[in-house]
Scaffold this motif. Structure first.
Motif, PDB file in Angstrom:
ATOM      1  N   VAL A 144     -50.808  13.106 -58.477  1.00 26.53           N
ATOM      2  CA  VAL A 144     -50.840  12.774 -57.056  1.00 26.53           C
ATOM      3  C   VAL A 144     -50.849  14.060 -56.247  1.00 26.53           C
ATOM      4  O   VAL A 144     -49.878  14.826 -56.263  1.00 26.53           O
ATOM      5  CB  VAL A 144     -49.623  11.904 -56.672  1.00 26.53           C
ATOM      6  CG1 VAL A 144     -49.631  11.598 -55.180  1.00 26.53           C
ATOM      7  CG2 VAL A 144     -49.621  10.618 -57.482  1.00 26.53           C
ATOM      8  N   GLY A 145     -51.956  14.312 -55.564  1.00 30.85           N
ATOM      9  CA  GLY A 145     -52.076  15.496 -54.729  1.00 30.85           C
ATOM     10  C   GLY A 145     -51.593  15.239 -53.317  1.00 30.85           C
ATOM     11  O   GLY A 145     -51.214  14.116 -52.959  1.00 30.85           O
ATOM     12  N   ARG A 146     -51.626  16.270 -52.503  1.00 25.98           N
ATOM     13  CA  ARG A 146     -51.141  16.149 -51.125  1.00 25.98           C
ATOM     14  C   ARG A 146     -51.871  15.043 -50.363  1.00 25.98           C
ATOM     15  O   ARG A 146     -51.286  14.305 -49.583  1.00 25.98           O
ATOM     16  CB  ARG A 146     -51.308  17.484 -50.398  1.00 25.98           C
ATOM     17  CG  ARG A 146     -50.748  17.479 -48.989  1.00 25.98           C
ATOM     18  CD  ARG A 146     -51.070  18.755 -48.229  1.00 25.98           C
ATOM     19  NE  ARG A 146     -50.701  18.614 -46.825  1.00 25.98           N
ATOM     20  CZ  ARG A 146     -51.452  18.011 -45.916  1.00 25.98           C
ATOM     21  NH1 ARG A 146     -52.621  17.486 -46.276  1.00 25.98           N
ATOM     22  NH2 ARG A 146     -51.064  17.906 -44.654  1.00 25.98           N
ATOM     23  N   LYS A 147     -53.177  14.904 -50.603  1.00 26.17           N
ATOM     24  CA  LYS A 147     -53.970  13.905 -49.872  1.00 26.17           C
ATOM     25  C   LYS A 147     -53.699  12.478 -50.333  1.00 26.17           C
ATOM     26  O   LYS A 147     -54.173  11.532 -49.715  1.00 26.17           O
ATOM     27  CB  LYS A 147     -55.468  14.203 -50.022  1.00 26.17           C
ATOM     28  CG  LYS A 147     -55.954  15.356 -49.152  1.00 26.17           C
ATOM     29  CD  LYS A 147     -57.465  15.429 -49.159  1.00 26.17           C
ATOM     30  CE  LYS A 147     -57.957  16.503 -48.189  1.00 26.17           C
ATOM     31  NZ  LYS A 147     -59.432  16.548 -48.115  1.00 26.17           N
ATOM     32  N   GLU A 148     -52.955  12.321 -51.423  1.00 20.86           N
ATOM     33  CA  GLU A 148     -52.639  10.979 -51.909  1.00 20.86           C
ATOM     34  C   GLU A 148     -51.202  10.560 -51.611  1.00 20.86           C
ATOM     35  O   GLU A 148     -50.813   9.434 -51.907  1.00 20.86           O
ATOM     36  CB  GLU A 148     -52.868  10.865 -53.424  1.00 20.86           C
ATOM     37  CG  GLU A 148     -54.316  10.836 -53.842  1.00 20.86           C
ATOM     38  CD  GLU A 148     -54.916  12.220 -53.963  1.00 20.86           C
ATOM     39  OE1 GLU A 148     -55.970  12.457 -53.341  1.00 20.86           O
ATOM     40  OE2 GLU A 148     -54.340  13.070 -54.669  1.00 20.86           O
ATOM     41  N   GLU A 198     -50.481   3.396 -48.651  1.00 27.70           N
ATOM     42  CA  GLU A 198     -51.061   3.878 -49.911  1.00 27.70           C
ATOM     43  C   GLU A 198     -52.582   3.945 -49.851  1.00 27.70           C
ATOM     44  O   GLU A 198     -53.247   4.160 -50.864  1.00 27.70           O
ATOM     45  CB  GLU A 198     -50.600   2.981 -51.068  1.00 27.70           C
ATOM     46  CG  GLU A 198     -51.427   1.749 -51.357  1.00 27.70           C
ATOM     47  CD  GLU A 198     -51.255   0.622 -50.349  1.00 27.70           C
ATOM     48  OE1 GLU A 198     -51.886  -0.425 -50.527  1.00 27.70           O
ATOM     49  OE2 GLU A 198     -50.486   0.801 -49.372  1.00 27.70           O
ATOM     50  N   GLN A 199     -53.155   3.764 -48.651  1.00 26.63           N
ATOM     51  CA  GLN A 199     -54.613   3.756 -48.500  1.00 26.63           C
ATOM     52  C   GLN A 199     -55.234   5.088 -48.928  1.00 26.63           C
ATOM     53  O   GLN A 199     -56.371   5.124 -49.407  1.00 26.63           O
ATOM     54  CB  GLN A 199     -54.991   3.421 -47.059  1.00 26.63           C
ATOM     55  CG  GLN A 199     -54.601   2.008 -46.661  1.00 26.63           C
ATOM     56  CD  GLN A 199     -54.639   1.787 -45.163  1.00 26.63           C
ATOM     57  OE1 GLN A 199     -55.162   2.608 -44.406  1.00 26.63           O
ATOM     58  NE2 GLN A 199     -54.075   0.665 -44.716  1.00 26.63           N
ATOM     59  N   TRP A 200     -54.500   6.176 -48.769  1.00 23.92           N
ATOM     60  CA  TRP A 200     -55.018   7.495 -49.184  1.00 23.92           C
ATOM     61  C   TRP A 200     -55.185   7.536 -50.695  1.00 23.92           C
ATOM     62  O   TRP A 200     -56.167   8.090 -51.210  1.00 23.92           O
ATOM     63  CB  TRP A 200     -54.071   8.598 -48.694  1.00 23.92           C
ATOM     64  CG  TRP A 200     -53.851   8.561 -47.205  1.00 23.92           C
ATOM     65  CD1 TRP A 200     -54.786   8.224 -46.261  1.00 23.92           C
ATOM     66  CD2 TRP A 200     -52.643   8.833 -46.489  1.00 23.92           C
ATOM     67  NE1 TRP A 200     -54.220   8.276 -45.006  1.00 23.92           N
ATOM     68  CE2 TRP A 200     -52.907   8.649 -45.102  1.00 23.92           C
ATOM     69  CE3 TRP A 200     -51.362   9.217 -46.875  1.00 23.92           C
ATOM     70  CZ2 TRP A 200     -51.950   8.843 -44.120  1.00 23.92           C
ATOM     71  CZ3 TRP A 200     -50.408   9.405 -45.885  1.00 23.92           C
ATOM     72  CH2 TRP A 200     -50.692   9.225 -44.530  1.00 23.92           C
ATOM     73  N   MET A 201     -54.230   6.963 -51.417  1.00 22.64           N
ATOM     74  CA  MET A 201     -54.359   6.849 -52.872  1.00 22.64           C
ATOM     75  C   MET A 201     -55.553   5.978 -53.234  1.00 22.64           C
ATOM     76  O   MET A 201     -56.337   6.293 -54.144  1.00 22.64           O
ATOM     77  CB  MET A 201     -53.106   6.210 -53.477  1.00 22.64           C
ATOM     78  CG  MET A 201     -51.872   7.071 -53.506  1.00 22.64           C
ATOM     79  SD  MET A 201     -50.501   6.140 -54.241  1.00 22.64           S
ATOM     80  CE  MET A 201     -51.114   5.933 -55.911  1.00 22.64           C
ATOM     81  N   ASN A 202     -55.678   4.860 -52.528  1.00 20.35           N
ATOM     82  CA  ASN A 202     -56.756   3.920 -52.822  1.00 20.35           C
ATOM     83  C   ASN A 202     -58.127   4.576 -52.674  1.00 20.35           C
ATOM     84  O   ASN A 202     -59.036   4.347 -53.488  1.00 20.35           O
ATOM     85  CB  ASN A 202     -56.661   2.701 -51.900  1.00 20.35           C
ATOM     86  CG  ASN A 202     -55.359   1.944 -52.063  1.00 20.35           C
ATOM     87  OD1 ASN A 202     -54.595   2.190 -52.994  1.00 20.35           O
ATOM     88  ND2 ASN A 202     -55.092   1.027 -51.164  1.00 20.35           N
TER      89      ASN A 202
END
Length: 470
Positions: A175-179, A384-388
């Protein structure tokens, strides 16, 4: 012999209520069990929730009981986040949930809570129910993050947003910063502590049902079950029983949206909708409008009130339209259709002329799109949309996404136009691959729920474990 009883508890808010309603409908129709849904209302949007419950009750065999909202003003700080308020409200409703379950005749054998309701599982223990399960209406990577967060909490120093290397999960995508989910951005905030608490409570269940399927996320599901370290953290079985999505409903014959869609070429329209909570800034609304116009592609835009107009009444559509560039509607007449009203999303995505979905990437919307074979322009806004968005672009390959997070920077019109053309324009090679992958995923989603398919098997395996079927 009486049908077994299963009780589901839905957390406050439409985004949590609807997935539980759909799960209940699936359990009732496929397993032929009695399902009771306890809906904890939020209070602030109770009219919308009541309407959703009314509509659901009309088309399902589930018994739906609305639990009254509990006042928690004395339990949370005035500036507490929505996530914190939901978690506190759920725990404050525990006695009402216990009374409701206790009054059910015959007594239910299985209790299912959504991933925010893990604090209610002690009710199942108190009443000596056979089993208690957690339903994660999101994907397997989200589940992995959720249960591994307590490990990071004890091993990682400082704020996650300041760490240069991505956060590692055994056997899974890091999991990176953008996630990072919003709940992970400030470790001193109560919502972060609530998230860690939920991650600790999931392994105290008897298992997890997750809204994905083997063919979509086989590697992550395998890690949750078989990786020595990760499986030791989650401890309980994981059942991939997705995709569980809303089915097509009735559409009025003379609905203007569908009259317009009927006139368009097959797979030529980009559908733009950023969810019920997806508000953009005035500046971003302008850039999105210009980008759609510059793309030269047909579009159907469900336009929400820009953030600067949040004080306007819900019926004041004129102010919403005024957020568009001057002359936009005239210039795009015939090319695009803009509506400020609620739109039937599943039916729109099912229409033959829709070729792409510019979406906030809420998992319910993602599944509604993927099960129709519609590729996505990912525009993640929160939660969690960034992960998606990362999952859709980097692992599954059914989407393109913005170069920066829309929550952090205004996305310019040229980039909007480029993303839309890439997905919809027939001659774009990358778009061709993405469209082909989206169709592949659609086929696999149908296969998962056929007789003997992976999700069909998983549901019956779970049901046998719970003694709901023989």
């Amino acid at each position: 012999m009486d049908q077994p009883n299963v009780v589901l508890v839905a957390s406050p808010g439409l985004g949590h209520l609807i997935p539980i309603l759909e799960l209940g409908n699936r359990l009732s129709s496929v397993l032929n069990v009695n399902v009771t849904i306890l809906a904890i209302t939020s209070g602030s949007s109770s009219s919308a929730e009541t309407e959703a419950i009314r509509v659901a009750a009309a088309r399902t065999a589930c018994q739906i009981t609305e639990l009254p909202s509990v006042d928690i003003d004395n339990l949370v700080e005035p500036d507490a986040t929505v996530f914190t308020k939901i978690m506190v409200k759920i725990r404050a409703t525990k006695s009402a949930v216990r009374e409701a379950v206790e009054s059910m005749k015959p007594k239910p054998t299985v209790m299912i809570v959504d991933f925010l309701g893990t604090g209610l599982m002690s009710v199942a223990d108190d009443l000596d129910l056979t089993a208690k399960y957690v339903y994660v209406p999101s994907h397997a990577w989200f589940l992995a993050v959720m249960v591994y967060m307590p490990v990071w909490d004890t091993t990682v120093e400082g704020e996650y947003v300041d760490i240069k290397e991505p956060l590692k999960i055994p056997g899974c995508k890091p999991v990176g910063r953008k996630e990072l989910m919003e709940t992970m951005l400030d470790r001193s905030d109560q919502q972060y502590k609530e998230c860690v608490r939920a991650g600790l409570e999931v392994p105290t269940s008897d298992g997890v049902l997750v809204n994905t399927w083997e063919e979509l996320q086989g590697n992550t599901l395998a890690a949750l079950r078989e990786d020595e370290e990760l499986s030791r953290v989650i401890k309980v079985p994981v059942y991939a029983i997705g995709p569980i999505v809303r089915s097509n409903g009735h559409v009025e014959k003379h609905n203007g949206i569908f009259e317009w869609l009927d006139k368009q070429r097959e797979r030529s329209v980009v559908y733009v909708c950023l969810g019920s909570g997806g508000t953009l800034s005035f500046e971003q609304t302008i850039e999105l409008a210009w980008g759609l116009e510059l793309s030269g592609q047909k579009f159907l835009w469900v336009l929400r009130r820009p953030a600067s107009y949040l004080g306007a009444s819900s019926s004041d559509d004129d102010q919403v339209i005024e957020s568009l560039p001057k002359g936009f509607l005239d210039r795009t007449c015939g090319v695009g259709l803009v509506t400020t009203q609620w739109a039937p999303q599943v039916e729109i995505l099912s229409h033959r002329s829709v070729g792409a979905f510019l979406s906030h990437c809420g998992w319910s919307s993602v599944l509604e799109s993927l099960t129709k074979g519609v590729p996505i322009v990912a525009w993640p806004l929160y939660a969690e949309q960034w992960m998606n968005a990362t999952l859709l672009t980097e692992e599954i390959g059914v989407a393109v996404r913005t170069s920066e997070l829309p929550s952090e920077k205004v996305i310019g019109r040229e980039e909007v136009a480029s993303l839309v053309r890439k997905i919809v324009a027939e001659e774009d090679e990358e778009g061709q691959k993405i469209r082909a992958k989206a169709e592949e995923v659609r086929v696999s989603s149908e296969r998962a729920w056929t007789q003997g398919g992976s999700s069909h098997r998983a549901l019956f395996e779970w049901a046998k474990r719970c003694r709901l079927v023989s």
